[in-house]
Write a protein that holds these residues in place. Structure first.
Motif, PDB file in Angstrom:
ATOM      1  N   LEU A  77     105.324  25.762  52.945  1.00 40.81           N
ATOM      2  CA  LEU A  77     105.557  26.908  52.069  1.00 40.81           C
ATOM      3  C   LEU A  77     105.680  26.462  50.614  1.00 40.81           C
ATOM      4  O   LEU A  77     105.048  27.048  49.724  1.00 40.81           O
ATOM      5  N   GLN A  78     106.461  25.417  50.366  1.00 40.03           N
ATOM      6  CA  GLN A  78     106.655  25.000  48.969  1.00 40.03           C
ATOM      7  C   GLN A  78     105.355  24.489  48.360  1.00 40.03           C
ATOM      8  O   GLN A  78     105.078  24.744  47.197  1.00 40.03           O
ATOM      9  N   ILE A  79     104.524  23.796  49.125  1.00 43.83           N
ATOM     10  CA  ILE A  79     103.278  23.280  48.546  1.00 43.83           C
ATOM     11  C   ILE A  79     102.302  24.429  48.289  1.00 43.83           C
ATOM     12  O   ILE A  79     101.519  24.395  47.339  1.00 43.83           O
ATOM     13  N   THR A  80     102.384  25.474  49.103  1.00 45.45           N
ATOM     14  CA  THR A  80     101.557  26.667  48.878  1.00 45.45           C
ATOM     15  C   THR A  80     101.993  27.381  47.596  1.00 45.45           C
ATOM     16  O   THR A  80     101.152  27.745  46.756  1.00 45.45           O
ATOM     17  N   ILE A  81     103.282  27.572  47.433  1.00 50.40           N
ATOM     18  CA  ILE A  81     103.795  28.219  46.217  1.00 50.40           C
ATOM     19  C   ILE A  81     103.472  27.360  44.999  1.00 50.40           C
ATOM     20  O   ILE A  81     103.081  27.885  43.947  1.00 50.40           O
ATOM     21  N   ASN A  82     103.596  26.062  45.137  1.00 51.58           N
ATOM     22  CA  ASN A  82     103.283  25.133  44.056  1.00 51.58           C
ATOM     23  C   ASN A  82     101.852  25.355  43.555  1.00 51.58           C
ATOM     24  O   ASN A  82     101.591  25.335  42.352  1.00 51.58           O
ATOM     25  N   THR A  83     100.939  25.595  44.485  1.00 53.29           N
ATOM     26  CA  THR A  83      99.528  25.792  44.139  1.00 53.29           C
ATOM     27  C   THR A  83      99.320  27.028  43.267  1.00 53.29           C
ATOM     28  O   THR A  83      98.437  27.048  42.418  1.00 53.29           O
ATOM     29  N   LEU A  84     100.154  28.039  43.444  1.00 51.05           N
ATOM     30  CA  LEU A  84      99.986  29.302  42.712  1.00 51.05           C
ATOM     31  C   LEU A  84     100.346  29.221  41.230  1.00 51.05           C
ATOM     32  O   LEU A  84      99.785  29.958  40.417  1.00 51.05           O
ATOM     33  N   TRP A  85     101.294  28.357  40.888  1.00 52.71           N
ATOM     34  CA  TRP A  85     101.848  28.420  39.542  1.00 52.71           C
ATOM     35  C   TRP A  85     100.808  28.226  38.451  1.00 52.71           C
ATOM     36  O   TRP A  85     100.751  29.010  37.489  1.00 52.71           O
ATOM     37  N   SER A  86      99.972  27.208  38.542  1.00 51.19           N
ATOM     38  CA  SER A  86      98.987  26.942  37.480  1.00 51.19           C
ATOM     39  C   SER A  86      98.043  28.122  37.274  1.00 51.19           C
ATOM     40  O   SER A  86      97.714  28.474  36.143  1.00 51.19           O
ATOM     41  N   ALA A  87      97.622  28.733  38.385  1.00 47.63           N
ATOM     42  CA  ALA A  87      96.716  29.881  38.272  1.00 47.63           C
ATOM     43  C   ALA A  87      97.398  31.061  37.592  1.00 47.63           C
ATOM     44  O   ALA A  87      96.802  31.737  36.746  1.00 47.63           O
ATOM     45  N   VAL A  88      98.649  31.319  37.944  1.00 49.66           N
ATOM     46  CA  VAL A  88      99.378  32.449  37.364  1.00 49.66           C
ATOM     47  C   VAL A  88      99.691  32.194  35.891  1.00 49.66           C
ATOM     48  O   VAL A  88      99.414  33.035  35.029  1.00 49.66           O
ATOM     49  N   PHE A  89     100.258  31.025  35.585  1.00 47.27           N
ATOM     50  CA  PHE A  89     100.702  30.752  34.224  1.00 47.27           C
ATOM     51  C   PHE A  89      99.519  30.419  33.299  1.00 47.27           C
ATOM     52  O   PHE A  89      99.309  31.092  32.298  1.00 47.27           O
TER      53      PHE A  89
END
Length: 156
Positions: A77-89
């Motif tokens: 779960l944490q590595i999946t959420i980690n993947t999202l941050w760069s795309a969002v920010f």
């Protein structure tokens, strides 16, 4: 620790690392008002290389224990959420969205660390730098958002 599992977990970390390569800071980020305690951009790849190595070693240690489903599920779960941050920010320029993602990431990393502790104390200790970095990164993300709310794509 089963050393054959370490490369598998490290390869999984290539996904958020690739997101960081695809969604670079660029001119938009350079022009934002950032606090004086913002690290130089050149440090981020080095920091993440260390963190990905430690979190992969930690997961490989926990993977050998029975009843590790929750711990490894939280790691996933944490590595999946980690993947999202760069795309969002960086990709969408949604600073508040980045705050939400990184806050969720922090909770997931904390939960992973606690779950690892139940199996292997050294594995949990290996997650502490990631938790510390997540705390710093959350504070930085909040500060950047507060200083630049008028430039957040979600509010403009």
């Amino acid at each position: 620790m089963d050393l054959t599992l370490f490369p598998l977990f490290l390869a999984t970390c290539a996904v958020p690392a690739a997101a960081g390569v695809l969604f670079k800071p660029g001119d938009w980020y350079r022009d934002l008002d950032k606090p004086a305690w913002t690290p130089p951009n050149r440090l981020f790849p080095l920091i993440w290389a260390v963190l990905y190595t430690l979190m992969s070693l930690a997961a490989a240690r926990v993977a050998i224990y029975p009843d590790n489903d929750l711990a490894l599920g939280l790691w996933s779960l944490q590595i999946t959420i980690n993947t999202l941050w760069s795309a969002v920010f960086f990709g969408l320029h949604r600073m508040l969205g980045g705050v939400v993602v990184i806050a969720l990431l922090w909770v997931a990393v904390l939960a992973t660390t606690v779950a690892f502790w139940a199996h292997d104390i050294l594995a949990a200790v290996m997650m502490v730098p990631y938790l510390a970095w997540g705390t710093f990164a959350l504070a930085l993300n909040v500060s950047v958002w507060l200083r630049n709310r008028d430039r957040d794509s979600a509010t403009s």
